[in-house]
Design an enzyme around this catalytic site. Structure first.
Site, short mmCIF file in Angstrom:
data_model
loop_
_atom_site.label_atom_id
_atom_site.label_comp_id
_atom_site.label_asym_id
_atom_site.label_seq_id
_atom_site.Cartn_x
_atom_site.Cartn_y
_atom_site.Cartn_z
N GLU A 59 60.80 90.94 0.14
CA GLU A 59 62.11 91.17 -0.46
C GLU A 59 63.11 91.32 0.68
O GLU A 59 63.02 92.25 1.48
CB GLU A 59 62.17 92.39 -1.36
CG GLU A 59 63.53 92.43 -2.07
CD GLU A 59 63.73 93.59 -2.99
OE1 GLU A 59 64.54 94.47 -2.65
OE2 GLU A 59 63.07 93.63 -4.04
N CYS A 100 70.02 96.73 -0.43
CA CYS A 100 70.09 95.27 -0.54
C CYS A 100 70.73 94.82 -1.85
O CYS A 100 71.29 93.72 -1.91
CB CYS A 100 68.70 94.66 -0.38
SG CYS A 100 67.46 95.41 -1.45
#
Length: 483
Positions: A246, A280
C-alpha cells in the site's frame, strides 16, 4: 511501561538498545532501541522459516485464533499507556492515538474470528475426478511498518498473516520502534511458538533490504511511499515473492453544487490534517463546483485556521507535531515552493518550535499538472481547484498516477454512485472521508499499490491456492456418459 526496545528473535529478546527515539513535540528522548544488521535479519528469517516448516503452526487454526485473542486482550489491558506512548513517539494527538489503538484491537479480534475459516472449495470437473482447492499459508512474511499509524498498520498485516498460518518478521520504522516493540511484547505468550513472530529494529534499511532479498521470505507486506515500493518490487523480483504494497495517494474530494459547504468545510479540514497531514488517505485536493468556489474558499480557510497546533498529548490540540524536525523542514520547503507557483495562496502555514510543528497551508490553482497537484506532500497541505461538469470533475480527479482513495460530496444519490464508479480509486467515500474499517478492504489502483489489506481479502495476500486432484472413479454399474 518499559521504554527501551530490543529485537525478538526465536522467542528471545536480544540486543543492546543504543539508538534514541525522541518525542517530536519537544525533542526529548523517550527510550532507546536496537540497531540491527544483516546477521540479525538472517537469524530472524531462519527462526521464522524453521517454525513454519517444522511445526504445525500453519495447520493449527484454533491455536492461531487463541494467540490472536490473547494478543487483543493484552493490548486492551494496556491501551491507555500504549496510546500515550504512541502520541509521544509519533506526535499525533492523543485522541487519534486512542482511536488508533481501539481500531488495532478490534482488527486483531476480527482476524481471530477468521482464523478458523480459511475456506477452500471442492468441485467434480468430470465424473469421478475430485478437485480440492485448499487455501494454504504462503510461508514466511516480512512486514515493514511505517511510522504514521504504526499500531493499526502493524495489525492490519500481522493479524491476517498469523490468521492465515504464516510466520512473520516485523520491521518497523525507526521513529516508532518503541510503540511497535511494546505491542509485540503483548504477543509474548506460551501459546505462540518461538519464531512464529520476530521483531527487527533498525535506523536505516540494512535489515529490511535483507528481508526483501532473502529467498526464505515468501511474502513482503509493505506500507509506505511509492518510491520505496518500487525499489522493493525490483529487489524482490529475483525470488518472485508475493507482494502486498500500500503506497502513496493524492486523495481528491469532489464537492458538488448541492452540497452544504459551510457544514462540510470543517470535516474536509480535519480530513486534510489527520496525523498532521501524514496519512496516505488524507484529503489532498478539494475539487469544488465553480458555483460554490467563493464560499469554499472562505469556509475552508476559516476551518483550517481554527485548528489548534500543539503537543499531541494536550487534549486541546487538533494537530500535533510532524514525525520529526527533518520531515517538517522538508515539507515546509516543498510547501513554500508550491506557494511561490500557485495561482493564489489562501492560507500560508508556518512552523513553530522547539517541536516539529507546521500549521496548514491552502492554495488554489487552475492547472492540475502542477507538481503540488500531482505529488504526495506528506504534511498539512491542501489544494483547491474548481470544475463545471461531472466529466471535468472526474477527469481532474483521475489525472494522477495514484488511485488510493477519494470522496464525493452530494445529496444526489444517483450522482454519488455514478461518480464513485468513474473514479479510479480503491476506496471512495460518499459524504465522508477517512472512514476505515477492519471489515472493509483497502488498497489502491495504479501506483498506489498491489493487493488489499483489512477485510477478508487481506488473507489472499498471505495465502496460496493449492489444487489437489484425485481420480476417484465412479461406482461399478454407473454408466459414464460420452461427450
Amino acid at each position: 511501561m518499559e521504554r527501551d526496545a530490543m529485537n525478538w528473535i526465536a522467542g528471545e529478546w536480544a540486543g543492546k538498545p543504543v539508538l534514541a527515539s525522541s518525542d517530536p513535540s519537544n525533542g526529548e528522548t523517550l527510550g532507546r532501541f536496537v540497531s540491527s544488521n544483516t546477521q540479525d535479519a538472517d537469524a530472524a528469517v531462519s527462526a521464522a522459516r524453521h517454525t513454519f516448516d517444522h511445526t504445525t503452526w500453519a495447520q493449527d487454526a484454533r491455536r492461531r485464533q487463541d494467540v490472536l485473542l490473547r494478543w487483543a486482550q493484552a493490548l486492551e489491558l494496556s491501551v491507555e499507556p500504549l496510546a500515550e506512548l504512541l502520541t509521544h513517539e509519533n506526535g499525533k494527538t492523543i485522541g487519534q492515538a486512542r482511536g488508533e489503538m481501539r481500531a488495532a484491537i478490534s482488527e486483531v479480534r476480527y482476524y481471530a474470528g477468521l482464523a478458523r475459516h480459511i475456506a477452500g472449495h471442492v468441485i467434480e470437473p468430470e465424473p469421478g475426478t475430485i478437485s480440492t482447492m485448499l487455501r494454504e499459508a504462503a510461508g514466511v512474511a516480512a512486514i515493514i511498518v511505517p511510522w504514521n499509524a504504526p499500531a493499526v498498520l502493524l495489525v492490519r498485516s500481522l493479524a491476517p498473516a498469523l490468521a492465515a498460518g504464516c510466520t512473520a518478521i516485523v520491521k518497523p520504522a525507526a521513529q516508532t520502534s518503541l510503540i511497535t516493540a511494546a505491542m509485540i511484547r503483548c504477543l509474548d505468550q506460551p501459546a505462540l511458538p518461538a519464531g512464529a513472530v520476530n521483531l527487527l529494529l533498525e535506523n536505516g534499511a540494512e535489515a529490511a533490504a535483507r528481508l526483501v532479498e532473502s529467498a526464505d521470505v515468501d511474502v513482503i507486506s509493505f506500507t509506505g511511499s511509492t518510491e520505496v515500493g518500487k525499489r522493493i518490487m525490483r529487489a524482490a523480483a529475483d525470488s518472485m515473492k508475493r507482494l502486498s504494497l500500500e503506497l502513496g495517494g493524492k486523495s481528491c474530494c469532489l464537492v458538488f453544487e448541492d452540497s452544504d459547504v459551510k457544514a462540510i468545510a470543517p470535516r474536509l479540514a480535519r480530513a486534510a490534517t489527520i496525523i498532521s497531514g501524514q496519512q496516505c488517505t488524507a484529503a489532498r485536493r478539494i475539487l469544488v463546483h465553480v458555483s460554490k468556489a467563493d464560499q469554499m474558499r472562505d469556509e475552508l480557510v476559516k476551518a483550517l485556521a481554527s485548528l489548534k497546533v500543539g503537543p499531541g498529548i494536550d487534549p486541546a490540540s487538533d494537530i500535533g507535531a510532524l514525525i520529526d524536525a527533518a520531515s517538517r523542514d522538508a515539507v515546509q520547503t516543498t510547501v513554500e515552493r508550491a506557494c511561490d507557483l500557485a495561482d493564489r495562496v489562501l492560507l500560508r502555514g508556518t512552523s513553530s518550535g522547539p517541536g516539529a510543528f507546521l500549521s496548514p497551508t491552502l492554495v488554489e490553482h487552475g492547472e492540475p499538472h502542477a507538481f503540488f497537484c500531482q505529488d504526495e506532500i506528506f504534511g498539512p497541505f491542501v489544494t483547491l481547484e474548481t470544475f463545471v461538469t461531472e466529466k471535468e470533475a472526474v477527469e481532474k480527479a483521475n489525472n494522477t498516477v495514484f488511485g488510493l482513495s477519494a470522496s464525493v460530496w452530494t445529496h444526489d444519490s444517483a450522482r454519488a454512485f455514478r461518480i464513485a464508479r468513474a473514479l479510479r480509486d480503491g476506496t471512495v467515500w460518499i459524504n465522508d472521508h477517512n472512514r476505515l474499517f477492519a471489515e472493509a478492504e483497502t488498497g489502491g489502483y495504479r501506483q498506489s499499490g498491489l493487493g488489499r489489506l483489512h477485510g477478508y481479502d487481506a488473507l489472499a495476500d498471505f495465502t496460496e491456492i493449492k489444487h489437489i486432484c484425485v481420480g476417484a472413479g465412479v461406482l461399478e454399474g454407473i454408466e459414464v456418459l460420452g461427450s
